[in-house]
Write an enzyme that holds these catalytic residues in place. Structure first.
Site, mmCIF file in Angstrom:
data_model
loop_
_atom_site.group_PDB
_atom_site.id
_atom_site.type_symbol
_atom_site.label_atom_id
_atom_site.label_comp_id
_atom_site.label_asym_id
_atom_site.label_seq_id
_atom_site.Cartn_x
_atom_site.Cartn_y
_atom_site.Cartn_z
ATOM 1 C CG HIS A 1 59.845 41.280 1.393
ATOM 2 N ND1 HIS A 1 60.700 42.348 1.051
ATOM 3 C CD2 HIS A 1 58.431 41.666 1.411
ATOM 4 C CE1 HIS A 1 59.940 43.377 1.306
ATOM 5 N NE2 HIS A 1 58.778 43.189 1.369
ATOM 6 C CD GLU B 1 50.554 42.313 1.980
ATOM 7 O OE1 GLU B 1 49.624 42.302 2.983
ATOM 8 O OE2 GLU B 1 50.634 43.092 1.200
HETATM 9 C C1 LIG Z 1 57.114 39.264 -2.900
HETATM 10 C C2 LIG Z 1 57.658 38.458 -4.279
HETATM 11 C C3 LIG Z 1 56.970 39.302 -5.362
HETATM 12 C C4 LIG Z 1 59.305 38.703 -4.159
HETATM 13 O O1 LIG Z 1 59.581 38.622 -5.420
HETATM 14 P P1 LIG Z 1 61.115 38.792 -5.779
HETATM 15 O O2 LIG Z 1 61.890 39.374 -4.887
HETATM 16 O O3 LIG Z 1 60.952 39.444 -7.122
HETATM 17 O O4 LIG Z 1 61.480 37.252 -5.786
HETATM 18 P P2 LIG Z 1 61.523 36.528 -7.074
HETATM 19 O O5 LIG Z 1 60.373 36.650 -7.945
HETATM 20 O O6 LIG Z 1 62.829 36.659 -7.815
HETATM 21 O O7 LIG Z 1 61.457 34.884 -6.603
HETATM 22 C C5 LIG Z 1 62.593 34.309 -6.528
HETATM 23 C C6 LIG Z 1 62.331 32.744 -6.755
HETATM 24 O O8 LIG Z 1 61.347 32.135 -5.657
HETATM 25 C C7 LIG Z 1 60.070 31.912 -5.849
HETATM 26 N N1 LIG Z 1 59.197 32.424 -4.963
HETATM 27 C C8 LIG Z 1 59.132 33.783 -4.414
HETATM 28 N N2 LIG Z 1 58.069 33.966 -3.818
HETATM 29 C C9 LIG Z 1 57.529 32.611 -3.685
HETATM 30 C C10 LIG Z 1 56.523 32.375 -3.151
HETATM 31 N N3 LIG Z 1 55.484 32.908 -2.408
HETATM 32 N N4 LIG Z 1 55.965 30.952 -3.349
HETATM 33 C C11 LIG Z 1 56.749 30.192 -4.213
HETATM 34 N N5 LIG Z 1 57.711 30.560 -4.813
HETATM 35 C C12 LIG Z 1 58.254 31.756 -4.505
HETATM 36 C C13 LIG Z 1 59.788 32.407 -7.185
HETATM 37 O O9 LIG Z 1 58.990 31.670 -8.052
HETATM 38 C C14 LIG Z 1 61.258 32.771 -7.852
HETATM 39 O O10 LIG Z 1 61.550 31.431 -8.738
HETATM 40 P P3 LIG Z 1 62.142 31.352 -10.104
HETATM 41 O O11 LIG Z 1 63.369 32.243 -10.034
HETATM 42 O O12 LIG Z 1 62.216 29.951 -10.398
HETATM 43 O O13 LIG Z 1 60.963 31.920 -10.804
HETATM 44 C C15 LIG Z 1 57.602 37.317 -4.322
HETATM 45 O O14 LIG Z 1 57.886 36.483 -3.270
HETATM 46 C C16 LIG Z 1 55.944 36.623 -4.368
HETATM 47 O O15 LIG Z 1 55.375 36.657 -5.291
HETATM 48 N N6 LIG Z 1 55.283 36.689 -3.045
HETATM 49 C C17 LIG Z 1 53.962 36.114 -3.022
HETATM 50 C C18 LIG Z 1 53.147 37.112 -3.177
HETATM 51 C C19 LIG Z 1 52.999 37.931 -1.833
HETATM 52 O O16 LIG Z 1 53.023 37.548 -0.473
HETATM 53 N N7 LIG Z 1 53.290 39.327 -1.856
HETATM 54 C C20 LIG Z 1 53.338 40.258 -0.833
HETATM 55 C C21 LIG Z 1 54.613 40.756 -0.672
HETATM 56 S S1 LIG Z 1 54.739 41.689 0.913
#
Ligand SMILES: CC(C)(COP(=O)(O)OP(=O)(O)OC[C@H]1O[C@@H](n2cnc3c(N)ncnc32)[C@H](O)[C@@H]1OP(=O)(O)O)[C@@H](O)C(=O)NCCC(=O)NCCS
Length: 357
Positions: free
Chosen positions: A246, A299
């Protein structure tokens, strides 16, 4: 410089507090756990709109507005037919822009909230080749959605579970779709345009598009014993696990536990398997990124609740929209009251013009 606006405060709001460090969500003074336990959808809408819109007799007025929205279906449905449900819903909602303004039931916040389940049910029934079911103005909003989808009265237990879900997701700070709604509202483009923008933002898998893929993941894993291997391969391939991580929470998303307890009260065939997958995912994510707390988000158990109430996975994101439109409209009203155009700055890093000789 951050490119994701992390940590930037773009609005003051009375709608909800998201404390990512402590894993706390407060909706207008009520912890989300209490809101989900004590309110139905109409209750949380009244709470969010309090002081911004007329909340007297909201239940009958919302029911009447659903009936009014149904009258737009013959005009709006043909252009939306055949689209994925979330796209069809967006197309139909956008179509309300052409209506005469300010009759209760048209392009007002009340009309938009009311139209969402009516339009979604019409899209689904048409796709199934079944006759459309008119809204029941006397039914609760959640129960009426299930009724219009199935063509028979909703099981009260399932309607209550759906209500708890809609309340749980009704508002959540300045998430991407709410921010989109506020940006458009700040231009004074109106509620229809603002909610349409929010629907566009919600669709993506990094926001509201994740719960369908959560079920796909559970199906692909098949049996609990296969979870560690499947998850390891997925992470090794550089893919994200849906339902985890998140932007704000650095601990467990409190909505995950609210929805887990909702699903525990229903006969879901998936719960034991989901718990096994969740445990395996948390272990694997910790190993994968020990520097970054990645925990269960809303989710994961959304997928189980909506599956247990009988919704097809293609309807999970539209169902999210039916709950979140309470927050969108509240934020639109709040933004319109503030009257200030939202217009951030950018830093130019492109080429400079060559100086003329
Ligand atoms: C929700 C989400 C977009 C938040 O993203 P964010 O705060 O921008 O976090 P980041 O994208 O900066 O992620 C940080 C790192 O953790 C990793 N990471 C984050 N969520 C992850 C997940 N669900 N599975 C695997 N790795 C994950 C990313 O790949 C990233 O690694 P990197 O720096 O090598 O690219 C992200 O956690 C995600 O894509 N989750 C899966 C989709 C989901 O469940 N969405 C519903 C949200 S309520």
């Amino acid at each position: 410089m951050t490119t994701g606006l992390d940590g930037i405060v773009a609005a003051e709001t009375v709608m909800s507090l998201v404390d990512g460090q402590r894993g706390v969500l407060v909706i207008r003074g009520l912890p989300v756990e209490e809101a989900a336990r004590t309110l139905d959808f109409e209750g949380v809408l009244a709470l969010l709109w309090d002081g911004f819109a007329d909340t007297a007799d909201l239940k009958p007025r919302l029911g009447a507005a659903r009936a009014a929205a149904f009258r737009h279906v013959p005009r709006l449905l043909p252009a939306a037919a055949g689209l994925p449900p979330i796209d069809g819903l967006r197309a139909m909602i956008a179509g309300l822009a052409d209506d005469a303004p300010n009759k209760e039931g048209d392009g007002t916040p009340l009309g938009l909230v009311a139209a969402m389940p009516v339009f979604l049910a019409a899209l689904v029934r048409l796709a199934q080749g079944k006759a459309l079911v008119a809204p029941d103005p006397k039914a609760g909003h959640a129960a009426d959605l299930l009724r219009m989808l199935a063509g028979k009265p909703a099981d009260p237990k399932l309607a209550r579970a759906l209500d708890a879900y809609l309340v749980t997701v009704s508002d959540h700070g300045l998430n991407a779709s709410t921010f989109a709604a506020r940006v458009v509202a700040s231009t004074l483009a109106g509620a229809v345009a603002s909610v349409t923008a929010a629907l566009c933002a919600l669709k993506g898998p990094l926001h509201g598009g994740a719960p369908g893929p959560v079920l796909d993941m559970l199906d692909a894993i098949g049996i609990g014993a296969a979870a560690p291997g499947w998850i390891k391969a997925e992470l090794a391939a550089g893919r994200r696990l849906m339902g985890f991580g998140h932007r704000i929470y650095r601990t467990r998303d409190p909505r995950a536990d609210v929805l887990k307890s909702v699903v525990a009260g229903l006969s879901s065939r998936r719960i034991a398997m989901a718990e096994t997958v969740e445990k395996a995912a948390l272990v694997a994510l910790h190993r994968h990124r020990p520097d970054r707390p990645l925990d269960t988000n809303v989710e994961f158990y959304t997928a189980l609740v909506l599956d247990a109430v009988g919704l097809d996975r293609s309807l999970f994101t539209p169902a999210f929209a039916i709950g979140r439109v309470a927050g969108w409209t509240a934020h639109i009203l709040e933004q319109e009251q503030s009257g200030r155009l939202l217009r951030p700055d950018s830093r130019y890093v492109g080429p400079q013009p060559s100086l003329a000789a």
